[in-house]
Design a protein around this motif. Structure first.
Motif, mmCIF file in Angstrom:
data_model
loop_
_atom_site.group_PDB
_atom_site.id
_atom_site.type_symbol
_atom_site.label_atom_id
_atom_site.label_comp_id
_atom_site.label_asym_id
_atom_site.label_seq_id
_atom_site.Cartn_x
_atom_site.Cartn_y
_atom_site.Cartn_z
ATOM 1 N N HIS A 9 0.710 -1.245 -0.094
ATOM 2 C CA HIS A 9 0.139 -0.106 0.113
ATOM 3 C C HIS A 9 0.893 1.197 -0.140
ATOM 4 N N HIS A 10 1.812 1.274 0.775
ATOM 5 C CA HIS A 10 2.568 2.598 0.630
ATOM 6 C C HIS A 10 4.132 2.259 1.481
ATOM 7 N N THR A 11 4.945 2.956 0.660
ATOM 8 C CA THR A 11 6.359 2.745 1.039
ATOM 9 C C THR A 11 7.009 4.211 1.515
ATOM 10 N N GLN B 119 9.963 11.649 9.562
ATOM 11 C CA GLN B 119 9.039 11.960 10.642
ATOM 12 C C GLN B 119 8.563 10.299 11.187
ATOM 13 N N HIS B 120 8.402 9.321 10.743
ATOM 14 C CA HIS B 120 8.558 7.757 11.309
ATOM 15 C C HIS B 120 9.111 6.717 10.398
ATOM 16 N N ILE B 121 9.742 5.907 11.029
ATOM 17 C CA ILE B 121 10.228 4.536 10.570
ATOM 18 C C ILE B 121 9.372 3.530 10.880
ATOM 19 N N PRO C 49 -7.488 3.223 8.619
ATOM 20 C CA PRO C 49 -8.586 2.922 7.777
ATOM 21 C C PRO C 49 -7.855 2.880 6.173
ATOM 22 N N THR C 50 -6.745 3.669 6.005
ATOM 23 C CA THR C 50 -6.184 3.526 4.600
ATOM 24 C C THR C 50 -5.713 1.919 4.308
ATOM 25 N N SER C 51 -4.460 1.608 5.082
ATOM 26 C CA SER C 51 -3.813 0.519 4.646
ATOM 27 C C SER C 51 -4.415 -0.635 5.347
ATOM 28 N N SER C 52 -5.443 -0.341 6.242
ATOM 29 C CA SER C 52 -6.206 -1.429 7.030
ATOM 30 C C SER C 52 -5.139 -2.029 7.955
ATOM 31 N N LEU D 18 1.149 0.659 16.083
ATOM 32 C CA LEU D 18 1.481 0.963 17.357
ATOM 33 C C LEU D 18 2.712 1.924 17.300
ATOM 34 N N TYR D 19 2.434 2.921 17.572
ATOM 35 C CA TYR D 19 3.459 4.080 17.472
ATOM 36 C C TYR D 19 4.271 4.509 18.849
ATOM 37 N N PHE D 20 5.665 4.554 18.688
ATOM 38 C CA PHE D 20 6.137 4.973 20.228
ATOM 39 C C PHE D 20 7.548 5.738 19.674
HETATM 40 O O1 LIG Z 1 -0.741 2.263 7.283
HETATM 41 C C1 LIG Z 1 -1.224 3.497 6.859
HETATM 42 O O2 LIG Z 1 -2.308 3.258 6.384
HETATM 43 C C2 LIG Z 1 -0.952 4.688 7.577
HETATM 44 C C3 LIG Z 1 -1.757 5.768 7.609
HETATM 45 C C4 LIG Z 1 -1.133 6.776 8.394
HETATM 46 C C5 LIG Z 1 -0.023 7.001 8.922
HETATM 47 C C6 LIG Z 1 0.993 6.049 8.776
HETATM 48 O O3 LIG Z 1 2.256 6.105 9.494
HETATM 49 C C7 LIG Z 1 0.580 4.685 8.080
HETATM 50 O O4 LIG Z 1 1.326 3.898 8.088
#
Ligand SMILES: O=C(O)c1cccc(O)c1O
Ligand SMILES: [Fe+2]
Length: 288
Positions: free
Chosen positions: A179-181, A193-195, A227-230, A234-236
């Motif tokens: 879905h996204h890279t 911004q995040h890994i 809701p996007t990638s389903s 968990l973020y930390f």
């Molecule tokens: O997985 C996702 O859809 C997603 C959506 C918003 C922000 C993210 O970091 C995501 O990985």
């Protein structure tokens, strides 16, 4: 068109390599692949390494994407050069440190430092995390962007990224079926911004949520479900405020010509189906 085949590694500066190592191994669950002078490389899957912490400025972040051939790398260098990007070829010593055959370095329009690499080494040894976080591999990166429309255009017209979905104006872009890279989030600086690392299952998300809480690691969002990638997530918070994400169940897009990017709201429900609220500035314009 520059064809990126995958994201390969991030390199992140730190003033405290020892603490960064402790975080990457005992908290995040990566494995030390190699120690060199002033840098530690970490494995998350069958690649040589997918993360490097180096002694340096914590605001120095580098992200590498793989191109298939040396000819494509040279064509990419020419394309970027013609667009006015300052392109540098990596020295043999830099290639050796990264375990890649060759690479170029340039800045995206926001100023994110990007490396395009050819022939990254695989590891002949299985990945065994320092703790059982259930990690199956490094999967995506979120960049800050000072102009998401401009940067989306860069990644989708100069490179082969395709927008899968948007949250507000923040695009989630794929370069393969996943879905996204690459994701872009509005901010007033450059940097990662995040890994994201994928984990095996819901159980890993839930186990890590309890473990991180017990170890007093700041959990900034989740457990929740995008809701996007389903994906469940968990973020930390890691060293120097870096956001790390575990997720599992990210969807794949195989009906490429039929897919239409979808629009989601830039508010908590656009980020989480389960009602969690992000304590992440780039996701909420709130606390970070
Ligand atoms: O997985 C996702 O859809 C997603 C959506 C918003 C922000 C993210 O970091 C995501 O990985
Ligand atoms: Fe993510």
């Amino acid at each position: 068109m520059i064809e990126l085949s995958d994201v390969v590694y991030c390199r992140v500066g730190t003033q405290d390599l020892e603490s960064a190592e402790a975080f990457a191994t005992t908290i995040l669950g990566l494995e030390v692949a190699e120690r060199t002078k002033g840098a530690i490389h970490f494995k998350s899957d069958n690649r040589d390494h997918t993360l490097c912490y180096f002694e340096g400025n914590p605001e120095d972040h580098v992200t590498a994407f793989e191109l298939k051939t040396s000819a494509e790398l040279q064509a990419a260098a020419a394309t970027l050069d013609a667009l006015g990007h300052n392109v540098q070829y990596g020295s043999p010593a830099e290639c050796e440190i990264r375990h890649v055959r060759e690479f170029i370095r340039f800045n995206d329009p926001t100023g994110n430092v990007i490396e395009f690499i050819v022939r990254p080494s695989m590891s002949a040894v299985e990945y065994h995390g320092a703790r059982d976080a259930g990690i199956t591999g490094f999967s995506h990166v979120g960049f800050y962007s000072t102009d998401v429309e401009r940067d989306e255009k860069f990644w989708t017209t100069v490179c082969n990224a395709r927008v899968s979905d948007r949250i507000g104006d923040a695009p989630l872009m794929r370069i393969g079926a996943i879905h996204h890279t690459i994701a872009l989030f509005p901010g007033n600086k450059s940097g990662i911004q995040h890994i994201n690392h994928q984990v095996e299952s819901t159980h890993d998300i839930q186990r890590s949520s309890n473990l991180l809480r017990d170890k007093q690691v700041p959990i900034t969002f989740g457990p929740g479900r995008h809701p996007t990638s389903s994906a469940q997530f968990l973020y930390f918070r890691g060293p120097d405020g870096m956001t790390y994400e575990y997720s599992t169940g990210v969807c794949e897009i195989h009906d490429e010509p039929l897919w239409r990017d979808r629009q989601f709201a830039f508010e908590p429900k656009g980020f989480c189906l389960w009602g969690a609220s992000p304590k992440i500035a780039a996701f909420s314009e709130g606390d970070d």
